[in-house]
Design an enzyme around this catalytic site. Structure first.
Site, PDB file in Angstrom:
ATOM      1  N   ASP A  18      24.752  11.681   9.305  1.00 25.78           N
ATOM      2  CA  ASP A  18      23.233  12.242   8.915  1.00 25.78           C
ATOM      3  C   ASP A  18      22.599  12.710  10.372  1.00 25.78           C
ATOM      4  OD1 ASP A  18      20.280  11.560   8.532  1.00 25.78           O
ATOM      5  OD2 ASP A  18      20.511   9.841   9.750  1.00 25.78           O
TER       6      ASP A  18
ATOM      7  N   ASP B 194      18.629  12.694  11.939  1.00 25.89           N
ATOM      8  CA  ASP B 194      17.669  11.979  12.521  1.00 25.89           C
ATOM      9  C   ASP B 194      17.885  10.299  12.362  1.00 25.89           C
ATOM     10  OD1 ASP B 194      15.463  13.853  13.130  1.00 25.89           O
ATOM     11  OD2 ASP B 194      15.551  14.433  11.226  1.00 25.89           O
TER      12      ASP B 194
ATOM     13  N   ASP C 229      22.039   5.848   9.109  1.00 24.45           N
ATOM     14  CA  ASP C 229      21.360   4.620   9.465  1.00 24.45           C
ATOM     15  C   ASP C 229      20.460   4.323   8.469  1.00 24.45           C
ATOM     16  OD1 ASP C 229      19.592   7.253   9.800  1.00 24.45           O
ATOM     17  OD2 ASP C 229      18.224   5.891  11.247  1.00 24.45           O
TER      18      ASP C 229
ATOM     19  N   ASP D  23      20.946   7.532   3.301  1.00 19.51           N
ATOM     20  CA  ASP D  23      22.445   7.707   3.323  1.00 19.51           C
ATOM     21  C   ASP D  23      23.197   6.996   2.391  1.00 19.51           C
ATOM     22  OD1 ASP D  23      21.796   9.595   5.946  1.00 19.51           O
ATOM     23  OD2 ASP D  23      21.469   7.638   7.000  1.00 19.51           O
TER      24      ASP D  23
END
Lengths: 232, 232
Positions: free
Chosen positions: B15, B17, B180, B184
């Protein structure tokens, strides 16, 4: 020009490819850290590039820059409020279509994201004819070192520099530019402080006030840190 | 799952951001260095994000990644040959238009660069109604932690992971994911090696095989370096 002090510098405007990156276009993490340090010390830090605006948007977000940044050689800008294009796209698009029809250029993935220019891959065929067609169409052709661009007259990096100086009320001796290639020359203005990494074209190094002994992004990081520590 | 060895890992999918960046969205230079090191050691390194494809294009170019990368939550991919969208844009666009008309959402600068989803800023008004409208339109709503997305069914990060595993003939225990946030979860599959930086949501940390004590991009750098040195 003899530089008395770098402490007056309030704005640093930089090219991207070859200036922040290495020869493979990967960005220097030292340059990112130096830009953040400059901004944290109150300087306006901005970028101007032949790249398309969503690429400049990404660089701005992921580096964490606050000032607007410019794509398409200075012709289009992005900041927190959105995209602003200062030139039209019609003439560049028409010329590109003709070049593609005649097999004189190849198209680029990034053209779908352009606002006021077109990019192309050269075929090596008949550059003289391309120049003539550009002249007849009222557009200009430049090479960023990584690709070729069809631009409107006046659409250059000096335009972006002037816009920023106006916007922030910054005088020429308070502005610094860093670049490596011929398309950076329009922002290498007389009274502006000019810096170049070691890989820069000879013409740029010769008119620069500070030249780093280090090439590419790490050289630019060196120049920024010298501004911050006021050492030439 | 008890990890015997990390030396079998051939692919790392991450991922962006919150995973490569800090809380302000600035990218970690340590994460960049770690990704380059992993790739130089023969691993496939890829990214999947809710970001638009030109942003993913920029990250790929400036980090120097060779594998394709995915935007719009996995629904669209870019590599050296161009952009490939796996889903349609009609349904997400129609719903966004209705949300804007009714004042339930604000538009995003990045929507002009989308291929198979729409993003929006929430107004805080009537989320139940938005969910109902999404359901009736046959689309899904997710939150990346930075903005809201309208997606097609099946358009998630697990789709991107499966595409990469197919493409490179990589088995589940040879693939690692790092993320995070809740969006995800679809790539946090059973037999896949799962990693999370310290800032990750509790649900992700609990099902992860490796959790870094360091948050954000520096935590992800830590996880990558542990894979390279085969230390858990």
């Amino acid at each position: 020009m003899i530089l008395q002090s770098l402490t007056v510098i309030k704005l640093i405007l930089m090219d991207v490819d070859g200036t922040l990156t290495d020869s493979r276009r990967a960005i220097s993490t030292k340059a990112i850290e130096a830009m953040r340090m400059a901004q944290d010390n109150g300087l306006k830090v901005s970028l101007v590039s032949g790249n398309v605006i969503p690429v400049m948007y990404s660089l701005r977000v992921f580096i964490g820059l606050e000032a607007p940044v410019f794509g398409e050689n200075g012709g289009v800008m992005i900041d927190d409020t959105g995209v602003r294009s200062f030139f039209g796209i019609e003439k560049p698009r028409k010329l590109l279509e003709r070049l593609l029809e005649e097999g004189l250029a190849t198209d680029l993935i990034t053209n779908q994201w352009r606002y006021c220019s077109m990019g192309y891959g050269p075929t090596g065929k008949d550059n003289a004819r391309i120049r003539k067609m550009a002249q007849d169409s009222g557009v200009e052709i430049t090479n960023s070192g990584f690709s070729w661009h069809i631009l409107n007259p006046g659409q250059n990096k000096g335009f972006a520099l002037k816009w920023l100086m106006d916007h922030y009320s910054i005088r020429e001796n308070e502005a610094m530019v860093i670049g490596d290639n011929f398309n950076d020359l329009p922002m290498f203005m007389d009274k502006v402080v000019k810096g170049a990494p070691a890989n820069a074209e000879k013409e740029l190094r010769e008119i620069s006030d500070i030249v780093s002994e280090i090439p590419y992004g790490e050289g630019t990081a060196d120049l920024i840190l010298r501004v911050l520590s006021d050492k030439i």
